[in-house]
Design a protein around this motif. Sequence first.
Motif, short mmCIF file in Angstrom:
data_model
loop_
_atom_site.label_atom_id
_atom_site.label_comp_id
_atom_site.label_asym_id
_atom_site.label_seq_id
_atom_site.Cartn_x
_atom_site.Cartn_y
_atom_site.Cartn_z
N ALA A 260 0.83 -1.21 0.00
CA ALA A 260 0.00 0.00 0.00
C ALA A 260 0.86 1.26 0.00
O ALA A 260 1.86 1.33 0.71
N THR A 261 0.46 2.26 -0.80
CA THR A 261 1.11 3.56 -0.80
C THR A 261 0.52 4.44 0.30
O THR A 261 1.18 5.29 0.88
N ALA A 262 -0.78 4.25 0.56
CA ALA A 262 -1.45 4.96 1.65
C ALA A 262 -2.39 3.97 2.33
O ALA A 262 -2.66 2.89 1.79
N VAL A 263 -2.88 4.34 3.52
CA VAL A 263 -3.63 3.39 4.34
C VAL A 263 -4.86 4.07 4.93
O VAL A 263 -4.74 5.17 5.49
N GLU A 264 -6.00 3.43 4.79
CA GLU A 264 -7.21 4.00 5.38
C GLU A 264 -7.52 3.35 6.73
O GLU A 264 -7.27 2.17 6.95
N ILE A 265 -8.08 4.18 7.61
CA ILE A 265 -8.47 3.75 8.95
C ILE A 265 -9.99 3.80 9.01
O ILE A 265 -10.57 4.87 8.78
N GLY A 266 -10.64 2.70 9.31
CA GLY A 266 -12.10 2.67 9.27
C GLY A 266 -12.72 2.54 10.64
O GLY A 266 -12.81 3.51 11.41
N ALA A 267 -13.12 1.31 10.98
CA ALA A 267 -13.87 1.06 12.21
C ALA A 267 -13.17 1.64 13.45
O ALA A 267 -13.85 2.05 14.40
N ALA A 268 -11.84 1.70 13.43
CA ALA A 268 -11.10 2.20 14.61
C ALA A 268 -11.56 3.60 15.00
O ALA A 268 -11.59 3.94 16.19
N ASN A 269 -11.95 4.43 14.00
CA ASN A 269 -12.41 5.79 14.30
C ASN A 269 -13.70 5.80 15.12
O ASN A 269 -13.99 6.76 15.82
N LEU A 270 -14.49 4.74 14.98
CA LEU A 270 -15.80 4.70 15.64
C LEU A 270 -15.65 4.28 17.11
O LEU A 270 -16.43 4.70 17.96
N VAL A 271 -14.67 3.44 17.38
CA VAL A 271 -14.46 2.95 18.74
C VAL A 271 -13.63 3.97 19.53
O VAL A 271 -13.86 4.20 20.70
N ASP A 272 -12.67 4.56 18.85
CA ASP A 272 -11.83 5.58 19.46
C ASP A 272 -11.77 6.77 18.52
O ASP A 272 -11.08 6.74 17.50
N PRO A 273 -12.50 7.84 18.83
CA PRO A 273 -12.57 8.97 17.90
C PRO A 273 -11.21 9.62 17.61
O PRO A 273 -11.06 10.31 16.63
N PHE A 274 -10.23 9.36 18.46
CA PHE A 274 -8.90 9.94 18.25
C PHE A 274 -7.94 8.97 17.55
O PHE A 274 -6.76 9.25 17.41
N ALA A 275 -8.45 7.82 17.09
CA ALA A 275 -7.59 6.77 16.55
C ALA A 275 -6.71 7.26 15.40
O ALA A 275 -5.50 7.04 15.42
N SER A 276 -7.30 7.95 14.42
CA SER A 276 -6.50 8.38 13.26
C SER A 276 -5.42 9.38 13.67
O SER A 276 -4.27 9.29 13.23
N ARG A 277 -5.80 10.33 14.53
CA ARG A 277 -4.82 11.31 15.00
C ARG A 277 -3.67 10.61 15.75
O ARG A 277 -2.50 10.91 15.55
N ASP A 278 -4.04 9.66 16.61
CA ASP A 278 -3.02 8.95 17.40
C ASP A 278 -2.09 8.14 16.50
O ASP A 278 -0.89 8.06 16.76
N ILE A 279 -2.64 7.55 15.44
CA ILE A 279 -1.79 6.79 14.51
C ILE A 279 -0.81 7.73 13.81
O ILE A 279 0.38 7.42 13.69
N VAL A 280 -1.30 8.90 13.38
CA VAL A 280 -0.41 9.90 12.76
C VAL A 280 0.71 10.27 13.74
O VAL A 280 1.89 10.30 13.38
#
Lengths: 303, 243
Positions: A260-280
């Motif tokens: 993958a060149t880029a990666v999407e975050i799905g269900a994790a955002n619903l369980v933890d609203p900060f998931a994408s920010r924390d991964i960044v």
Amino acid sequence: MVNTKVNLSGITIDNPIIPASGTFGFGYEFAELYDINCLGTFSFKGTTKDPRFGNPTPRIAECPMGMINSVGLQNPGVEAVKNIELPKLREVFNKPVMANVSGFSIDEYTYTCEALDSEPQIGWFEVNVSCPNVHGGGMSFGTSPESAAEVTKAVKKVTTKPVFIKLSPNVTDIVSIAKACEDAGADGISLINTLLGMRIDLKTKKCVIANKMGGFSGPAIFPVAVRMVYQVYEAVKIPIIGMGGVSSAEDVIEMMLAGATAVEIGAANLVDPFASRDIVNNLPAVMQKYGIKDLNDIIGGAH
Amino acid sequence: MKQELFTITKNEKIARDIYLMVLSGDTSDIVHPGQFVNIKLEDQYLRRPISICDYDDKTLTLIYKVVGVGTEKMSSYKPGKVLDILIALGNGFDTEKSGFSPLLIGGGVGVPPMYNLCKKLISESKQPTVILGFNSREDVFFEEEFKKLGANVLVTTADGSYGIRGFVTDAMKDINYDYFFTCGPEPMFKAIEKVAKTSGQYSFEERMGCGFGACMGCSCKTKYGNKRICKDGPVLLREEIIW
């Protein structure tokens, strides 16, 4: 210092982290919680020609390490997206956004894509071919190489921006479908959409989801997604956006090693609203831990 | 909405399948009675939405019913355990719309959010009447707590084993009220809808994905467009509901 910038079909994004369509709305629920400009981009709520309420409720079911959803593409329709959602988004997000588009006929796909193509903030299209073709006996466009290619060709004709085709994993050979999309002119492939699933309530002895079946997502499907990204990477030359159960910076790196060149975050955002920010935020430290200086060096690294 | 860590200080059974949990933590995000929290549990993927029964600056009181594996797990938690909670979700009740004599109707596990609402209404110098509806004597809880707040309290049981025999609507007949608030099962709502004489607010329950408006898992149609139970609700005005 590490480099997290990647190039996605001619647009450089600060990092490869992209909240997935359907888990991030049009961004502003999350913009109330954190500055969403920290993201690479995000894929907005699947948009159709006409407004849709979607499926009856219950639409959600708990699963081991995941969930089933059967929202049914609830969205306000392309006109409202252009006139209401995108102007609101501009106030909280200053990067190119990915337009996720769905349709139930070729005409609907082209109508919606054409209507959105002139929107300056849209950087890419992500075309969801998992919807049933109402003129084709109800089979999903994404289940045969021919119909997936037909959607790709039609959308490419009416758009000037890079087009990613988002593939369904509910097929016998995802590689041949990815290949057909590439041959039809797709600029990239997104995979995987949700796996068809079902839960039954022991007390009521009925399906939990009103529509009986729904899309299974979450960490449980991550190994399936990694495998499919790996297989498709071997077969196509166009970039891949990998998704399916990604929940940590480690998962992002694994997905990139698969191709993958880029990666999407799905269900994790619903369980933890900060998931994408924390991964960044966690990504640079995890890169350092594994001796990765530049994410571009690891794309497809497992092959 | 905030993501906060709360420590359990009490978790005890108060009626059949009904538990009261008290937690300590920052409750400053709560603005209206009838809002809810979404709790992360071990071994469960989705959070569990639970209505707020009561709170002060540093404590949160929840009352929940054991209905499945998630709430079963919750009932086994001991004081000292720390929980990851999203607080405070949903719109909650709007007490400004209420007149001097509001009627509060709680059915079963719909009783808890009525408690803080009752407190708020009394603090606004209103005189609420509270109807608490249960199936049977062993399901009854919080009658005394409402009385201690100073409310006029009526209890109904479907089997007549305690209080007034019948449903909440049987108790509604002889009461004068100028507004109503209710939370409980949908069959109860439909019965209330048939007999209610005034405007009011209904607090709905639905299976949720996120609890904060992102996934569209809990949408419903209203006279004023589609709404998300978690974000635009859980409280809807009587006038906007499509039954």
